[in-house]
Write an enzyme that holds these catalytic residues in place. Structure first.
Site, PDB file in Angstrom:
ATOM      1  N   GLY A  41       0.785  -1.243   0.000  1.00  0.00           N
ATOM      2  CA  GLY A  41       0.000   0.000   0.000  1.00  0.00           C
ATOM      3  C   GLY A  41       0.810   1.283   0.000  1.00  0.00           C
ATOM      4  O   GLY A  41       0.342   2.308  -0.485  1.00  0.00           O
ATOM      5  N   ASP A  96       0.583   3.013   4.485  1.00  0.00           N
ATOM      6  CA  ASP A  96      -0.480   3.710   3.765  1.00  0.00           C
ATOM      7  C   ASP A  96      -1.553   4.224   4.724  1.00  0.00           C
ATOM      8  O   ASP A  96      -1.922   5.390   4.699  1.00  0.00           O
ATOM      9  CB  ASP A  96      -1.096   2.831   2.646  1.00  0.00           C
ATOM     10  CG  ASP A  96      -1.599   1.474   3.128  1.00  0.00           C
ATOM     11  OD1 ASP A  96      -1.436   1.130   4.320  1.00  0.00           O
ATOM     12  OD2 ASP A  96      -2.155   0.732   2.288  1.00  0.00           O
ATOM     13  N   ASP A  99      -5.285   1.560  10.777  1.00  0.00           N
ATOM     14  CA  ASP A  99      -6.695   1.366  11.119  1.00  0.00           C
ATOM     15  C   ASP A  99      -6.754   0.866  12.567  1.00  0.00           C
ATOM     16  O   ASP A  99      -6.670   1.659  13.492  1.00  0.00           O
ATOM     17  CB  ASP A  99      -7.301   0.389  10.110  1.00  0.00           C
ATOM     18  CG  ASP A  99      -8.801   0.224  10.255  1.00  0.00           C
ATOM     19  OD1 ASP A  99      -9.426   1.001  10.994  1.00  0.00           O
ATOM     20  OD2 ASP A  99      -9.362  -0.695   9.626  1.00  0.00           O
ATOM     21  N   THR A 100      -6.859  -0.438  12.796  1.00  0.00           N
ATOM     22  CA  THR A 100      -6.862  -0.946  14.181  1.00  0.00           C
ATOM     23  C   THR A 100      -5.492  -0.754  14.829  1.00  0.00           C
ATOM     24  O   THR A 100      -5.385  -0.635  16.046  1.00  0.00           O
ATOM     25  CB  THR A 100      -7.207  -2.450  14.229  1.00  0.00           C
ATOM     26  OG1 THR A 100      -6.170  -3.186  13.575  1.00  0.00           O
ATOM     27  CG2 THR A 100      -8.540  -2.737  13.577  1.00  0.00           C
ATOM     28  N   THR A 103      -1.490  -4.278  12.541  1.00  0.00           N
ATOM     29  CA  THR A 103      -0.442  -4.532  11.550  1.00  0.00           C
ATOM     30  C   THR A 103       0.851  -3.837  11.976  1.00  0.00           C
ATOM     31  O   THR A 103       1.914  -4.464  12.041  1.00  0.00           O
ATOM     32  CB  THR A 103      -0.867  -3.990  10.169  1.00  0.00           C
ATOM     33  OG1 THR A 103      -2.119  -4.573   9.830  1.00  0.00           O
ATOM     34  CG2 THR A 103       0.158  -4.321   9.099  1.00  0.00           C
ATOM     35  N   LEU A 104       0.739  -2.553  12.306  1.00  0.00           N
ATOM     36  CA  LEU A 104       1.944  -1.794  12.669  1.00  0.00           C
ATOM     37  C   LEU A 104       2.575  -2.319  13.937  1.00  0.00           C
ATOM     38  O   LEU A 104       3.799  -2.396  14.036  1.00  0.00           O
ATOM     39  CB  LEU A 104       1.598  -0.316  12.840  1.00  0.00           C
ATOM     40  CG  LEU A 104       1.922   0.529  11.633  1.00  0.00           C
ATOM     41  CD1 LEU A 104       1.537   1.976  11.872  1.00  0.00           C
ATOM     42  CD2 LEU A 104       3.417   0.457  11.306  1.00  0.00           C
ATOM     43  N   LYS A 127      -6.399   6.651  10.490  1.00  0.00           N
ATOM     44  CA  LYS A 127      -7.856   6.442  10.605  1.00  0.00           C
ATOM     45  C   LYS A 127      -8.166   5.976  12.028  1.00  0.00           C
ATOM     46  O   LYS A 127      -7.720   4.927  12.445  1.00  0.00           O
ATOM     47  CB  LYS A 127      -8.284   5.390   9.564  1.00  0.00           C
ATOM     48  CG  LYS A 127      -9.776   5.206   9.415  1.00  0.00           C
ATOM     49  CD  LYS A 127     -10.131   4.375   8.184  1.00  0.00           C
ATOM     50  CE  LYS A 127      -9.900   2.900   8.363  1.00  0.00           C
ATOM     51  NZ  LYS A 127     -10.400   2.092   7.220  1.00  0.00           N
ATOM     52  N   ASP A 155      -5.703  -0.175  -1.773  1.00  0.00           N
ATOM     53  CA  ASP A 155      -6.492  -1.068  -2.620  1.00  0.00           C
ATOM     54  C   ASP A 155      -7.779  -1.541  -1.949  1.00  0.00           C
ATOM     55  O   ASP A 155      -7.929  -1.503  -0.728  1.00  0.00           O
ATOM     56  CB  ASP A 155      -5.682  -2.321  -2.956  1.00  0.00           C
ATOM     57  CG  ASP A 155      -5.534  -3.235  -1.749  1.00  0.00           C
ATOM     58  OD1 ASP A 155      -5.026  -2.767  -0.702  1.00  0.00           O
ATOM     59  OD2 ASP A 155      -5.954  -4.403  -1.826  1.00  0.00           O
TER      60      ASP A 155
HETATM   61  P1  IMP Z   1      -4.730  -2.353  10.727  1.00  0.00           P
HETATM   62  O1  IMP Z   1      -3.874  -3.520  11.117  1.00  0.00           O
HETATM   63  O2  IMP Z   1      -6.168  -2.580  11.095  1.00  0.00           O
HETATM   64  O3  IMP Z   1      -4.211  -1.044  11.284  1.00  0.00           O
HETATM   65  O4  IMP Z   1      -4.771  -2.285   9.144  1.00  0.00           O
HETATM   66  C1  IMP Z   1      -3.734  -1.746   8.419  1.00  0.00           C
HETATM   67  C2  IMP Z   1      -3.655  -2.269   6.998  1.00  0.00           C
HETATM   68  O5  IMP Z   1      -4.929  -2.642   6.490  1.00  0.00           O
HETATM   69  C3  IMP Z   1      -3.138  -1.181   6.096  1.00  0.00           C
HETATM   70  O6  IMP Z   1      -1.768  -1.324   5.884  1.00  0.00           O
HETATM   71  C4  IMP Z   1      -3.926  -1.358   4.822  1.00  0.00           C
HETATM   72  O7  IMP Z   1      -3.211  -2.174   3.930  1.00  0.00           O
HETATM   73  C5  IMP Z   1      -5.208  -2.060   5.252  1.00  0.00           C
HETATM   74  N1  IMP Z   1      -6.321  -1.101   5.396  1.00  0.00           N
HETATM   75  C6  IMP Z   1      -6.881  -0.646   6.538  1.00  0.00           C
HETATM   76  N2  IMP Z   1      -7.859   0.241   6.300  1.00  0.00           N
HETATM   77  C7  IMP Z   1      -7.895   0.382   4.946  1.00  0.00           C
HETATM   78  C8  IMP Z   1      -8.677   1.217   4.060  1.00  0.00           C
HETATM   79  O8  IMP Z   1      -9.533   2.026   4.459  1.00  0.00           O
HETATM   80  N3  IMP Z   1      -8.423   1.074   2.733  1.00  0.00           N
HETATM   81  C9  IMP Z   1      -7.468   0.223   2.225  1.00  0.00           C
HETATM   82  N4  IMP Z   1      -6.710  -0.549   3.019  1.00  0.00           N
HETATM   83  C10 IMP Z   1      -6.920  -0.468   4.364  1.00  0.00           C
HETATM   84 MG    MG Z   2      -3.598  -3.120   1.872  1.00  0.00          MG
END
Ligand code: IMP
Ligand code: MG
Length: 171
Positions: A41, A96, A99-100, A103-104, A127, A155
């Site tokens: 991303g 990119d 969200d939650t 991942t990071l 976000k 994506d």
């Molecule tokens: P997390 O682990 O929930 O913080 O998600 C992070 C990963 O999920 C990001 O690196 C994105 O690849 C994907 N992701 C989360 N939200 C979105 C979105 O709104 N659009 C596209 N990809 C997202």
């Molecule tokens: Mg992604």
């Protein structure tokens, strides 16, 4: 038919990326910066951000995959590990969208094992609404509550990464 609602135009993105690049250039002036982009991303953001940073820096990538469609699988697999030796260096992770935060958090835990001198985070989009872990996003270009965002590298099922602006996707 999916609907695309424009969130940030190319011009707005350019402005924000430039500002963020200037901040990073000042903050890392006397440091040993390595930007580590999180694939896939961050690939477009990383390319533009790097060109807005006016101090020497190295580039590397880490591959991590956690999403299918708009739903997190809750599991992270590493598809690529950094090539450079990061020990003692000032790592800036480039993402990119956060969200939650899961991942990071997992990527930070992994990078810690490589003994960098410092780790900071830069995300194109911060976000907030679904944040579940307490992580500090040191630099972000855009901040929003919710939505599913695509374009400029982001994506939905691998599509729409090529769109030059950022959109909220309504399915
Ligand atoms: P997390 O682990 O929930 O913080 O998600 C992070 C990963 O999920 C990001 O690196 C994105 O690849 C994907 N992701 C989360 N939200 C979105 C979105 O709104 N659009 C596209 N990809 C997202
Ligand atoms: Mg992604």
């Amino acid at each position: 038919m999916p609907e695309f609602i424009l969130l940030s135009s190319q011009e707005e993105i350019r402005r924000q990326v430039q500002k963020t690049g200037q901040k990073i250039s000042a903050d890392y002036k006397d440091k040993d910066l390595v930007m580590v982009g999180i694939l896939k991303g961050a690939f477009i953001f990383m390319a533009d951000l790097s060109r807005q940073i006016n101090i020497d820096h190295d580039i590397d990538f880490i591959g991590a995959s956690s999403y299918e469609g708009t739903i997190s699988k809750g599991q992270l697999s590493f598809t690529k590990k950094p090539d450079l030796d990061l020990a003692g260096r000032d790592v800036l992770l480039v993402e990119d969208i956060v969200d939650t935060g899961h991942t990071l958090l997992k990527i930070i835990e992994f990078i810690h094992l490589l003994n960098p001198g410092s780790i900071k985070l830069c995300s194109l989009i911060d976000k907030h609404e679904r944040r579940e872990v307490n992580i500090k996003v040191d630099y972000s270009c855009f901040s929003l509550d919710k939505g599913f965002i695509i374009g400029y590298g982001l994506d939905y099922n691998e599509k729409y990464r090529n769109l030059p602006a950022i959109y909220d996707l309504k399915l």
